[in-house]
Design a protein around this motif. Structure first.
Motif, PDB file in Angstrom:
ATOM      1  N   MET A 286       0.772  -1.164   0.006  1.00  0.00           N
ATOM      2  CA  MET A 286       0.015  -0.052  -0.042  1.00  0.00           C
ATOM      3  C   MET A 286       1.009   1.287  -0.069  1.00  0.00           C
ATOM      4  N   ILE A 287       1.915   1.260   0.842  1.00  0.00           N
ATOM      5  CA  ILE A 287       2.941   2.613   0.904  1.00  0.00           C
ATOM      6  C   ILE A 287       3.505   2.653  -0.481  1.00  0.00           C
ATOM      7  N   ILE A 288       3.977   1.763  -1.405  1.00  0.00           N
ATOM      8  CA  ILE A 288       4.485   1.623  -2.509  1.00  0.00           C
ATOM      9  C   ILE A 288       3.582   2.419  -3.565  1.00  0.00           C
ATOM     10  N   VAL A 289       2.315   1.718  -3.509  1.00  0.00           N
ATOM     11  CA  VAL A 289       1.135   2.384  -4.278  1.00  0.00           C
ATOM     12  C   VAL A 289       1.049   3.697  -4.137  1.00  0.00           C
ATOM     13  N   LEU A 290       0.972   4.454  -2.890  1.00  0.00           N
ATOM     14  CA  LEU A 290       0.871   5.726  -2.431  1.00  0.00           C
ATOM     15  C   LEU A 290       1.992   6.507  -2.864  1.00  0.00           C
ATOM     16  N   LEU A 291       3.101   6.025  -2.444  1.00  0.00           N
ATOM     17  CA  LEU A 291       4.466   6.698  -3.171  1.00  0.00           C
ATOM     18  C   LEU A 291       4.549   7.106  -4.311  1.00  0.00           C
ATOM     19  N   PHE A 292       4.326   6.149  -5.174  1.00  0.00           N
ATOM     20  CA  PHE A 292       4.399   6.242  -6.594  1.00  0.00           C
ATOM     21  C   PHE A 292       3.092   7.188  -7.210  1.00  0.00           C
ATOM     22  N   GLY A 293       1.922   6.978  -6.600  1.00  0.00           N
ATOM     23  CA  GLY A 293       0.805   7.649  -6.887  1.00  0.00           C
ATOM     24  C   GLY A 293       0.951   9.225  -6.513  1.00  0.00           C
ATOM     25  N   LEU A 294       1.310   9.674  -5.412  1.00  0.00           N
ATOM     26  CA  LEU A 294       1.564  10.913  -5.129  1.00  0.00           C
ATOM     27  C   LEU A 294       2.733  11.609  -6.039  1.00  0.00           C
ATOM     28  N   MET A 295       3.724  10.813  -6.395  1.00  0.00           N
ATOM     29  CA  MET A 295       4.829  11.505  -7.132  1.00  0.00           C
ATOM     30  C   MET A 295       4.341  11.776  -8.576  1.00  0.00           C
ATOM     31  N   PHE A 296       3.506  10.609  -9.204  1.00  0.00           N
ATOM     32  CA  PHE A 296       3.042  11.215 -10.397  1.00  0.00           C
ATOM     33  C   PHE A 296       1.879  12.239 -10.308  1.00  0.00           C
ATOM     34  N   PHE A 297       1.171  12.416  -9.229  1.00  0.00           N
ATOM     35  CA  PHE A 297       0.282  13.689  -9.005  1.00  0.00           C
ATOM     36  C   PHE A 297       0.895  14.866  -8.988  1.00  0.00           C
TER      37      PHE A 297
END
Length: 434
Positions: free
Chosen positions: A1-12
């Protein structure tokens, strides 16, 4: 979950237009200090200290000094008369053919690639001289910009190469071996681009031809002799083990300064402060991205991303060649949508772990990664070579993107050849170092 959130925030954050370094670093730092991500026994002060240590260690390397030095060399080369003399010499050799000036621009890009290590610097140095000349000779501005952009992308494949320096730094692989592995691939791309440019020019009647004379070759060769000496001295010193990569970068700065001020006499000392400030602003942004990516990568490692990736790859049950082609496709997509340095720093620490499953040598994989990202420099929306050449030619990105499509297609064919035929990347490193 942390990994998905990390990449999601980066692309956002990237989509919002935030600088790349902050888009990478802020989500990582924010998640590191968020309660619940790490055990409660780990204090906020300890996490803050870890972040600072990772930022510092990300750029605490003698090898990374080569990045700002090669950037200075490229800036000096751009205004020191080196590019114009190389174009004149290459044009004296191939100007008799259809599209001769287009081929000469790519040939000069190959030579200049042996000085700066930066695709953007190579594109600017060649484009400022050759694009106006090509337009005067009847080449469409979009085609002229496309040819120059394609030639500039070779700048990170033919050594010295800043992305290869970064790849070697992240993976502890010999940068000299990566440099040797990129020579033949860069030459293949260069000659492929020349062939496509000549064919299109012949078919559509672009440009003017000039008669071939040995007298002109000799005259332009004498004028360009000192300019052509830089790649020989710098690369010869690095590949021969005489100097390190960082020492070779310092040598490139000295040589470019000598040629620009003393021999060509087209660079004044008063211009140097402006060139240094401009080049180091770019180098500083690269090093800032590296520091932030170190924090990003540390958090990924703490979340056991390598094990998760290995489990996912094993579940695919692909043969080695299938996995290699899948990774190449992933890198092509990433190169199209992400800035080169950021893409390199984010994907290499993870994908480099797959080299045993792909059954490729780490040196070959490093060269393939750089070629993938070089192709990304020729495609919208973040292709830096496209933007530089568009700015010089004063043509819309859409027109240049259509004109460069055949060159991108042939570069993908060359990439597949390099991926499937390992001697193209491994023959020289094996010959020189093993």
């Amino acid at each position: 979950m942390i990994i998905v959130l990390l990449f999601g925030l980066m692309f956002f954050l990237m989509a919002l237009g935030l600088p790349v370094a902050l888009s990478i670093g802020l989500p990582a730092i924010g998640l590191i200090i968020t309660p619940g991500v790490f055990p409660d026994s780990v204090t906020l002060a300890a996490l803050g200290q870890t972040v600072v240590q990772q930022l510092f260690s990300g750029v605490d390397s003698f090898d990374l000094l080569a990045v700002p030095l090669f950037m200075i060399a490229g800036a000096i080369m751009e205004v020191g008369g080196i590019s114009r003399r190389l174009i004149d010499f290459c044009n004296s050799l191939v100007g008799w053919a259809p599209g001769g000036l287009a081929a000469a621009a790519i040939g000069a890009s190959i030579i200049i690639a042996g000085i700066s290590g930066s695709a953007a610097a190579d594109t600017a140095a060649i484009g400022a001289v050759v694009i106006p000349t090509m337009v005067r000779q009847g080449y469409p501005p979009a085609f002229a910009a496309a040819v120059v952009a394609a030639g500039g992308a070779i700048g990170i494949i033919i050594p010295p190469s800043i992305p290869m320096i970064l790849f070697g730094f992240m993976t502890n692989i010999s940068t000299s071996q990566l440099f040797a592995g990129g020579i033949l691939v860069g030459a293949l791309l260069g000659f492929s681009f020349m062939a496509v440019a000549v064919f299109i020019s012949w078919r559509k009647g672009y440009g003017e031809r000039q008669p071939f004379t040995w007298k002109q070759v000799a005259a332009t060769g004498r004028a360009a002799l000192w300019s052509m000496g830089a790649p020989v001295i710098v690369l010869g010193g690095i590949l021969g083990g005489i100097v390190t990569v960082t020492e070779g970068a310092a040598l490139a700065v000295f040589y470019a300064l000598l040629v620009g001020t003393v021999i060509n006499r087209e660079l004044s000392w008063r211009e140097l402060p402006r060139l240094v400030i401009r080049s180091q602003a770019t180098a500083g942004s690269i090093l800032f991205i590296i520091a932030m990516a170190k924090v990003f990568g540390w958090l990924l490692a703490m979340q056991q991303s390598a094990q998760l990736l290995n489990t996912f790859v094993n579940s695919l049950a692909l043969p080695p060649i299938g996995l290699l082609l899948l990774v190449m496709l992933l890198l092509l997509v990433i190169g199209c949508v992400m800035e080169t340095t950021a893409a390199l720093l984010l994907v290499v620490p993870v994908l480099a772990l797959l080299t045993p499953q792909m059954q490729v040598d780490p040196v070959q994989f490093g060269v393939l990664v750089v070629v993938n990202l070089a192709i990304g420099m020729l495609t919208p929306p973040v292709g830096i070579c496209l933007f530089v050449s568009c700015g010089i030619a004063q043509v819309s990105l859409g027109k240049v993107s259509r004109a460069i499509a055949p060159l991108v297609l042939v570069s993908m064919v060359d990439l597949v050849i390099a991926a499937l035929w390992s001697p193209l990347t491994m023959w020289l490193p094996t010959l020189l170092y093993r």
